[in-house]
Design a protein around this motif. Structure first.
Motif, PDB file in Angstrom:
ATOM      1  N   VAL A  86      -0.218  -0.744   6.896  1.00 39.51           N
ATOM      2  CA  VAL A  86       0.051  -0.906   8.019  1.00 39.51           C
ATOM      3  C   VAL A  86       1.541  -0.361   8.345  1.00 39.51           C
ATOM      4  O   VAL A  86       1.690  -0.042   9.739  1.00 39.51           O
ATOM      5  N   SER A  87       2.343  -0.189   7.762  1.00 35.81           N
ATOM      6  CA  SER A  87       3.621   0.341   8.004  1.00 35.81           C
ATOM      7  C   SER A  87       3.649   1.909   8.535  1.00 35.81           C
ATOM      8  O   SER A  87       4.490   2.238   8.993  1.00 35.81           O
ATOM      9  N   LYS A  88       2.373   2.502   8.309  1.00 36.60           N
ATOM     10  CA  LYS A  88       2.364   3.918   8.512  1.00 36.60           C
ATOM     11  C   LYS A  88       1.418   4.011   9.937  1.00 36.60           C
ATOM     12  O   LYS A  88       1.423   5.169  10.142  1.00 36.60           O
ATOM     13  N   PHE A 143      -6.467   6.606   0.625  1.00 35.18           N
ATOM     14  CA  PHE A 143      -7.068   5.786   1.587  1.00 35.18           C
ATOM     15  C   PHE A 143      -8.449   6.635   2.125  1.00 35.18           C
ATOM     16  O   PHE A 143      -8.577   7.722   2.179  1.00 35.18           O
ATOM     17  N   GLN A 144      -9.256   5.940   2.771  1.00 33.65           N
ATOM     18  CA  GLN A 144     -10.466   6.122   3.450  1.00 33.65           C
ATOM     19  C   GLN A 144     -10.379   6.995   4.617  1.00 33.65           C
ATOM     20  O   GLN A 144      -9.356   6.620   5.454  1.00 33.65           O
ATOM     21  N   TYR A 145     -10.902   8.220   4.797  1.00 35.19           N
ATOM     22  CA  TYR A 145     -10.588   9.047   6.012  1.00 35.19           C
ATOM     23  C   TYR A 145     -11.930   9.732   6.189  1.00 35.19           C
ATOM     24  O   TYR A 145     -12.569  10.108   5.357  1.00 35.19           O
ATOM     25  N   ALA A 146     -12.487  10.023   7.767  1.00 36.97           N
ATOM     26  CA  ALA A 146     -13.684  10.501   8.056  1.00 36.97           C
ATOM     27  C   ALA A 146     -13.515  11.209   9.286  1.00 36.97           C
ATOM     28  O   ALA A 146     -12.536  10.982  10.029  1.00 36.97           O
ATOM     29  N   THR A 147     -14.020  12.437   9.583  1.00 37.69           N
ATOM     30  CA  THR A 147     -13.981  13.332  10.809  1.00 37.69           C
ATOM     31  C   THR A 147     -15.114  13.448  11.354  1.00 37.69           C
ATOM     32  O   THR A 147     -16.524  13.631  10.890  1.00 37.69           O
ATOM     33  N   GLY A 185       0.853  -1.065   0.031  1.00 38.03           N
ATOM     34  CA  GLY A 185       0.110  -0.160  -0.044  1.00 38.03           C
ATOM     35  C   GLY A 185       0.821   1.306  -0.182  1.00 38.03           C
ATOM     36  O   GLY A 185       0.335   2.300  -0.075  1.00 38.03           O
ATOM     37  N   THR A 186       2.098   1.229   0.249  1.00 47.52           N
ATOM     38  CA  THR A 186       2.824   2.387   0.223  1.00 47.52           C
ATOM     39  C   THR A 186       3.168   3.073  -1.017  1.00 47.52           C
ATOM     40  O   THR A 186       3.704   3.953  -1.141  1.00 47.52           O
TER      41      THR A 186
END
Length: 240
Positions: A204-206, A121-125, A113-114
């Motif tokens: 996952v590495s981040k 990637f999905q993100y939400a606030t 994924g890097t």
């Protein structure tokens, strides 16, 4: 007459063997989902299938011994060995000894994924936790929990089904051993519908890097039991 007995023997073994496999699936699903009754049903059914198979073998053993029963005996021994392996495996699962979590260094070496960017990637606030459990993807990432506008905790979900799995744990009040014993020291039946959550999926590495940055940005919070001490990486943007 001998042919019919042989066919009956084989069919009986196949049927009970299939039942044993199906029962093991039921037991595994029950254990994985935390449903003790389902796991118990599967275990009982599996035990019954093994016992039935052994009775069939015992009933016919003498007749096969008169002929060359070496192939059959070998099959019986392999099945008995397989049974013992399954029982040992189930015991290990019950104790959690077969679950090995990767270390931070191993996670950081996972480059999957890097090749993408943070906004891929999905993100939400600030989504209500009750809604987030159905919206969040089963992808690794980080999150922030709010209660009455205050940041209560920052965390990461680098295992299992990622963010979706972690938020499901929170809303189902199954987030740690204390909560499972009804000692709700953070999210509780009274406040869970007031909890808001922001999350950001990532490779996952981040996860460690983003979790560290969230603690730097928001602080530890009243529900935070630990905080990453340091992180030298600075390659991924925080979006929440």
């Amino acid at each position: 007459m001998g042919i019919f007995k042989v066919l009956g023997k084989v069919v009986g073994t196949v049927v009970t063997g299939a039942a044993g496999i199906a029962a093991e699936v039921v037991e595994n699903v029950g254990a994985a989902s935390g449903c003790e009754p389902l796991a118990n049903i599967g275990h009982s059914a599996k035990s019954a299938s093994f016992n039935t198979t052994r009775k069939i073998w015992g009933k016919e053993a003498k007749e096969y011994d008169h002929a060359d029963g070496s192939t059959l005996r070998a099959s019986m021994e392999r099945a008995e060995q397989r049974r013992d392996e399954l029982i040992k495996k189930q015991g290990a699962k019950a104790k959690g000894t077969d679950r090995v979590r990767r270390s931070d260094s191993e996670l950081e070496q996972d480059r999957s994924g890097t090749n993408l960017k943070p906004r891929d990637f999905q993100y939400a606030t600030k989504v209500p936790l009750s809604q987030a459990v159905s919206q969040a993807e089963s992808t690794t990432g980080v999150y922030v929990l709010y209660l009455n506008g205050q940041v209560m905790k920052c965390g990461r979900a680098a295992y299992g089904q990622g963010i979706h799995w972690r938020l499901q744990q929170y809303y189902s009040l199954n987030y740690d051993d204390r909560a499972r014993k009804h000692d709700y020291w953070s999210i509780s039946p009274k406040n869970r519908d007031s909890v808001m959550v922001s999350w950001q999926c990532c490779p996952v590495s981040k996860c460690k890097e983003l979790e560290y940055k969230l603690f730097r940005k928001y602080g530890k919070g009243p529900w935070g039991l630990r905080a990453p001490v340091s992180c030298s990486d600075d390659s991924w943007e925080v979006l929440i």
